[in-house]
Design an enzyme around this catalytic site. Structure first.
Site, mmCIF file in Angstrom:
data_model
loop_
_atom_site.group_PDB
_atom_site.id
_atom_site.type_symbol
_atom_site.label_atom_id
_atom_site.label_comp_id
_atom_site.label_asym_id
_atom_site.label_seq_id
_atom_site.Cartn_x
_atom_site.Cartn_y
_atom_site.Cartn_z
ATOM 1 N N LYS A 22 -42.855 -53.537 92.651
ATOM 2 C CA LYS A 22 -43.690 -53.872 91.081
ATOM 3 C C LYS A 22 -44.741 -52.900 91.487
ATOM 4 O O LYS A 22 -44.973 -52.471 90.698
ATOM 5 C CB LYS A 22 -44.274 -55.660 91.211
ATOM 6 C CG LYS A 22 -44.854 -55.739 90.203
ATOM 7 C CD LYS A 22 -45.386 -57.547 89.856
ATOM 8 C CE LYS A 22 -46.474 -57.569 91.351
ATOM 9 N NZ LYS A 22 -48.022 -57.107 90.612
ATOM 10 N N ASN A 23 -45.293 -53.276 92.597
ATOM 11 C CA ASN A 23 -46.785 -52.415 92.934
ATOM 12 C C ASN A 23 -46.172 -50.980 92.482
ATOM 13 O O ASN A 23 -47.407 -49.908 93.540
ATOM 14 C CB ASN A 23 -47.642 -53.544 94.145
ATOM 15 C CG ASN A 23 -47.969 -54.493 93.272
ATOM 16 O OD1 ASN A 23 -48.024 -55.313 92.263
ATOM 17 N ND2 ASN A 23 -48.371 -55.430 94.017
ATOM 18 N N CYS A 116 -59.424 -62.845 87.518
ATOM 19 C CA CYS A 116 -58.154 -63.199 87.644
ATOM 20 C C CYS A 116 -58.031 -64.579 88.220
ATOM 21 O O CYS A 116 -59.196 -64.390 88.713
ATOM 22 C CB CYS A 116 -57.229 -62.537 87.723
ATOM 23 S SG CYS A 116 -57.190 -62.085 89.648
ATOM 24 N N ARG A 121 -62.348 -59.708 91.244
ATOM 25 C CA ARG A 121 -61.628 -58.433 90.819
ATOM 26 C C ARG A 121 -62.291 -57.143 90.501
ATOM 27 O O ARG A 121 -61.365 -56.434 88.958
ATOM 28 C CB ARG A 121 -60.161 -58.537 90.736
ATOM 29 C CG ARG A 121 -59.138 -59.495 92.337
ATOM 30 C CD ARG A 121 -58.489 -59.795 91.394
ATOM 31 N NE ARG A 121 -57.687 -58.981 91.801
ATOM 32 C CZ ARG A 121 -55.996 -58.708 91.837
ATOM 33 N NH1 ARG A 121 -55.661 -59.324 91.279
ATOM 34 N NH2 ARG A 121 -55.628 -57.723 91.905
ATOM 35 N N ASP A 310 -51.081 -60.209 100.206
ATOM 36 C CA ASP A 310 -49.773 -60.618 98.887
ATOM 37 C C ASP A 310 -48.593 -61.340 99.957
ATOM 38 O O ASP A 310 -47.472 -62.018 98.897
ATOM 39 C CB ASP A 310 -48.630 -59.658 98.170
ATOM 40 C CG ASP A 310 -49.609 -58.798 97.460
ATOM 41 O OD1 ASP A 310 -49.357 -57.721 96.855
ATOM 42 O OD2 ASP A 310 -51.223 -59.449 97.000
ATOM 43 N N ARG A 402 -43.665 -63.175 86.745
ATOM 44 C CA ARG A 402 -44.981 -61.466 86.812
ATOM 45 C C ARG A 402 -43.813 -60.455 88.244
ATOM 46 O O ARG A 402 -43.690 -59.541 87.750
ATOM 47 C CB ARG A 402 -45.862 -61.855 86.745
ATOM 48 C CG ARG A 402 -46.421 -62.742 85.255
ATOM 49 C CD ARG A 402 -48.139 -62.122 85.982
ATOM 50 N NE ARG A 402 -48.274 -61.284 86.070
ATOM 51 C CZ ARG A 402 -49.687 -60.431 86.399
ATOM 52 N NH1 ARG A 402 -50.460 -61.652 86.165
ATOM 53 N NH2 ARG A 402 -50.651 -59.974 86.840
#
Ligand code: EPZ
Length: 422
Positions: A22-23, A116, A121, A310, A402
């Site tokens: 994803k990143n 968030c 952030r 993460d 997500r």
């Protein structure tokens, strides 16, 4: 609101294919704004955030052709230089259109990302870097208005030296993309070293960018007039890989990841071996065997190549049923312990003092109804559900969708008793 119902107690056995990262996919999709050529991307993950990013680019005039596992973008007809609040508020990574838009079109209007769950952030480092390259930026009504002044040579950003006060992954990515089309050389100091930054650099180089040092803390980019289209295969998702490995270490079993990369997971693999797992890697597979209760392991999050933030919540889930006590220290985000109170509902014994959590392993968690609060916290709660006695219901699993492709199908294929409830 969709939920997952998990019956705990099953070991995990079998093979699981790891999806594209994803990143890496999110910044690389934004690189499509840098050229009028076609950018063909393979190994694309089927994720909610990827769909959101695609919609954001299409509303700007990018054409997007979706096939299964692949995406072709073309930035020839971009006619709207704006990322609206309603799209940015659900996905912070939308900030990654800022650098490309300013670099290629000389202006952009991007909504400030709302805070968030895991912290405020800010994006001050993104803005500071673009200002250093000559962009004029003002914040109005919640939007970042960026403009390359008319006086600038050919309305292009100017290469310069930028020192990051903090290591920022998307900050590094945004400015690397902006520098690719700037006039002159840009040097990013104290740059992020994450593998996803390297994957983006590889894609930009395939598009004709001149980049050296990606993967180190000093990246040098020599701007070019134009970038052309290219083809790129998205790297495997190291956090999805780590999440499945921790799940098997906690629940016990014997799993093999395919289409994975061990070289970008060294720190996580070492921690899993410390917990008592046996790890074997060969080519693009990683095998983990665990046939006893895990030992508690201390973790301290830090920028790559140190332990990834993460993966913090997932290791905490394993520590709740491990032998002994462990400390988890979160140094990147100021509020990334939201999963603690949910784990306590399952009977976990966790004390939190500032950015440090002490987890005393217990022999058994009891299933309960719990609520996901952010992407990686939701993965942590799924792992806890896999090891808790009885049924665990995880609510608000849109967070999970997500960043994890078809996670309950992949876990069911490994023997977990897990189903999605409307
Ligand atoms: C990226 O977020 C990842 N997201 C995050 O993954 C990941 O947790 C994070 O890097 C850290 O590894 C994507 O790549 C899309 P940062 P990013 O800028 O870039 C502060 C997931 O679960 N900071 O490296 O937003 C910031 O507040 C997500 O997939 C500033 O102060 O993170 C944080 O404390 C969650 N000013 C620290 O730096 C800035 O301008 C690191 O943030 C930028 C960042």
């Amino acid at each position: 609101m969709q939920k997952l119902a998990i019956q705990g107690g099953n070991r995990l056995n079998g093979e699981v294919r790891i999806s594209g990262a994803k990143n890496a996919a999110l910044p690389i999709m934004c690189a499509g704004l840098l050229t009028a050529g076609e950018l063909h991307l393979d190994n694309m993950p089927d994720l909610h955030d990827v769909a959101t990013m695609r919609k954001l680019l299409v509303q700007m005039g990018v054409t997007a052709a979706v096939e299964s596992g692949a995406l072709t973008l073309c930035g020839a007809k971009v006619d709207k230089l704006e990322a609206p609040y309603d799209m940015v508020k659900t996905m912070r990574a939308a900030i990654l259109v800022l650098g490309p838009l300013v670099a290629r079109f000389g202006e952009a209007r991007v909504s400030l990302p709302g805070g968030c769950a895991i912290g405020s952030r800010p994006v001050d480092l993104h803005i500071k870097g673009l200002q250093a390259m000559g962009a004029e930026i003002r914040i109005e009504h919640g939007y970042i208005h960026a403009q390359v002044p008319q006086g600038m040579r050919a309305k292009r950003l100017q290469g310069t030296r930028i020192f990051f006060d903090l290591v920022s992954v998307t900050g590094t990515e945004n400015l690397m993309m902006a520098a690719a089309l700037a006039d002159g050389v840009t040097v990013l100091e104290n740059a992020a070293r994450e593998p996803e930054v390297v994957d983006l650099a590889h894609c930009l180089i395939a598009m004709g960018a001149k980049i050296e040092g990606a993967g180190s803390d000093t990246i040098s980019i020599t701007g070019v007039e134009k970038l052309h289209g290219a083809s790129h295969r998205i790297m495997p998702d190291r956090i999805e890989s780590g999440t499945f490995l921790v799940a098997a270490a906690a629940a016990g079993g014997d799993i093999t990841l395919s289409d994975a990369r061990a070289d970008i997971l060294e720190n996580v693999l070492e921690k899993l071996q410390e917990a008592g797992a046996t790890i074997k890697t060969a080519g693009n597979t990683i095998n983990l065997k665990m046939n006893k209760r895990p030992k508690a392991v201390n973790v301290r999050t830090s920028p790559y190549p140190a332990f990834p933030t993460d993966m913090q919540a997932q290791f905490m889930a394993m520590n709740t049923i491990a032998e002994g006590s462990a400390m988890v220290v979160e140094t990147i985000f100021e509020n990334r312990f939201m999963h603690v109170q949910e784990l306590r509902r399952l009977g976990a014994q966790i004390d939190v003092e500032g950015n440090t959590a002490v987890i005393k392993g217990c022999t058994q968690l009891e299933g309960a109804t719990i609520m996901a609060t952010d992407l990686r916290a939701s993965a942590c709660l799924v792992i806890a559900g896999l090891v808790a006695q009885g049924e665990t219901i995880v609510d608000r699993i849109y967070h999970l969708d997500r960043g994890y492709e078809h996670i309950e199908a992949k876990l069911s294929a490994l023997g977990a008793q897990i189903r999605r409830m409307k």
